[in-house]
Design a protein around this motif. Structure first.
Motif, PDB file in Angstrom:
ATOM      1  N   ILE A   1     -64.163 -22.263 -18.509  1.00 35.09           N
ATOM      2  CA  ILE A   1     -64.165 -23.054 -17.278  1.00 35.09           C
ATOM      3  C   ILE A   1     -62.724 -23.313 -16.811  1.00 35.09           C
ATOM      4  O   ILE A   1     -62.416 -23.211 -15.614  1.00 35.09           O
ATOM      5  CB  ILE A   1     -64.928 -24.384 -17.467  1.00 35.09           C
ATOM      6  CG1 ILE A   1     -66.394 -24.109 -17.771  1.00 35.09           C
ATOM      7  CG2 ILE A   1     -64.769 -25.289 -16.263  1.00 35.09           C
ATOM      8  CD1 ILE A   1     -67.136 -23.409 -16.649  1.00 35.09           C
ATOM      9  N   ALA A   2     -61.825 -23.621 -17.744  1.00 33.57           N
ATOM     10  CA  ALA A   2     -60.428 -23.864 -17.388  1.00 33.57           C
ATOM     11  C   ALA A   2     -59.780 -22.595 -16.835  1.00 33.57           C
ATOM     12  O   ALA A   2     -59.017 -22.651 -15.862  1.00 33.57           O
ATOM     13  CB  ALA A   2     -59.657 -24.365 -18.609  1.00 33.57           C
TER      14      ALA A   2
ATOM     15  N   VAL B   1     -58.116 -22.216 -13.143  1.00 39.10           N
ATOM     16  CA  VAL B   1     -56.732 -21.786 -12.942  1.00 39.10           C
ATOM     17  C   VAL B   1     -56.679 -20.584 -12.006  1.00 39.10           C
ATOM     18  O   VAL B   1     -55.835 -20.511 -11.106  1.00 39.10           O
ATOM     19  CB  VAL B   1     -56.058 -21.470 -14.293  1.00 39.10           C
ATOM     20  CG1 VAL B   1     -54.752 -20.729 -14.105  1.00 39.10           C
ATOM     21  CG2 VAL B   1     -55.838 -22.751 -15.080  1.00 39.10           C
ATOM     22  N   ALA B   2     -57.570 -19.631 -12.185  1.00 35.55           N
ATOM     23  CA  ALA B   2     -57.606 -18.451 -11.310  1.00 35.55           C
ATOM     24  C   ALA B   2     -57.920 -18.856  -9.871  1.00 35.55           C
ATOM     25  O   ALA B   2     -57.295 -18.351  -8.936  1.00 35.55           O
ATOM     26  CB  ALA B   2     -58.629 -17.451 -11.825  1.00 35.55           C
ATOM     27  N   GLY B   3     -58.846 -19.770  -9.684  1.00 34.72           N
ATOM     28  CA  GLY B   3     -59.175 -20.241  -8.343  1.00 34.72           C
ATOM     29  C   GLY B   3     -58.006 -20.962  -7.690  1.00 34.72           C
ATOM     30  O   GLY B   3     -57.726 -20.769  -6.501  1.00 34.72           O
ATOM     31  N   HIS B   4     -57.322 -21.780  -8.467  1.00 33.68           N
ATOM     32  CA  HIS B   4     -56.155 -22.494  -7.949  1.00 33.68           C
ATOM     33  C   HIS B   4     -55.068 -21.508  -7.533  1.00 33.68           C
ATOM     34  O   HIS B   4     -54.456 -21.640  -6.471  1.00 33.68           O
ATOM     35  CB  HIS B   4     -55.628 -23.455  -9.009  1.00 33.68           C
ATOM     36  CG  HIS B   4     -54.385 -24.168  -8.601  1.00 33.68           C
ATOM     37  ND1 HIS B   4     -54.380 -25.150  -7.648  1.00 33.68           N
ATOM     38  CD2 HIS B   4     -53.105 -24.026  -9.006  1.00 33.68           C
ATOM     39  CE1 HIS B   4     -53.145 -25.591  -7.492  1.00 33.68           C
ATOM     40  NE2 HIS B   4     -52.347 -24.913  -8.300  1.00 33.68           N
ATOM     41  N   TYR B   5     -54.828 -20.486  -8.350  1.00 27.33           N
ATOM     42  CA  TYR B   5     -53.826 -19.472  -8.048  1.00 27.33           C
ATOM     43  C   TYR B   5     -54.176 -18.738  -6.754  1.00 27.33           C
ATOM     44  O   TYR B   5     -53.321 -18.539  -5.887  1.00 27.33           O
ATOM     45  CB  TYR B   5     -53.729 -18.489  -9.216  1.00 27.33           C
ATOM     46  CG  TYR B   5     -52.786 -17.340  -8.973  1.00 27.33           C
ATOM     47  CD1 TYR B   5     -51.409 -17.535  -9.052  1.00 27.33           C
ATOM     48  CD2 TYR B   5     -53.265 -16.076  -8.672  1.00 27.33           C
ATOM     49  CE1 TYR B   5     -50.542 -16.489  -8.831  1.00 27.33           C
ATOM     50  CE2 TYR B   5     -52.402 -15.022  -8.450  1.00 27.33           C
ATOM     51  CZ  TYR B   5     -51.039 -15.231  -8.532  1.00 27.33           C
ATOM     52  OH  TYR B   5     -50.190 -14.191  -8.299  1.00 27.33           O
ATOM     53  N   ARG B   6     -55.444 -18.372  -6.606  1.00 27.90           N
ATOM     54  CA  ARG B   6     -55.862 -17.669  -5.386  1.00 27.90           C
ATOM     55  C   ARG B   6     -55.717 -18.548  -4.152  1.00 27.90           C
ATOM     56  O   ARG B   6     -55.292 -18.089  -3.095  1.00 27.90           O
ATOM     57  CB  ARG B   6     -57.307 -17.198  -5.518  1.00 27.90           C
ATOM     58  CG  ARG B   6     -57.454 -16.061  -6.523  1.00 27.90           C
ATOM     59  CD  ARG B   6     -58.863 -15.573  -6.572  1.00 27.90           C
ATOM     60  NE  ARG B   6     -59.192 -14.939  -5.301  1.00 27.90           N
ATOM     61  CZ  ARG B   6     -60.420 -14.676  -4.905  1.00 27.90           C
ATOM     62  NH1 ARG B   6     -61.441 -14.994  -5.667  1.00 27.90           N
ATOM     63  NH2 ARG B   6     -60.654 -14.095  -3.757  1.00 27.90           N
TER      64      ARG B   6
END
Length: 51
Positions: free
Chosen positions: A16-17, A21-26
């Motif tokens: 989940i983390a 993190v990937a969503g935040h980066y995108r």
């Protein structure tokens, strides 16, 4: 049983983390791109007109 349950829960939390993190980066990359495009026509103010 308690140890294996802890491993499962820990793995789930890490997955989940990683997704977060990937969503935040995108989102940050997209925001930077939109801000860059917002200033795209800034050069029109100081270049000579072509008319």
């Amino acid at each position: 049983m308690g140890e294996s349950m802890g491993i499962v829960v820990g793995t789930f939390v890490l997955v989940i983390a990683a997704i977060a993190v990937a969503g935040h980066y995108r989102r940050e990359r997209r925001r930077a791109e939109l801000l860059r495009n917002l200033d795209h026509h800034e050069w029109c103010r100081w270049t000579p007109s072509r008319h």
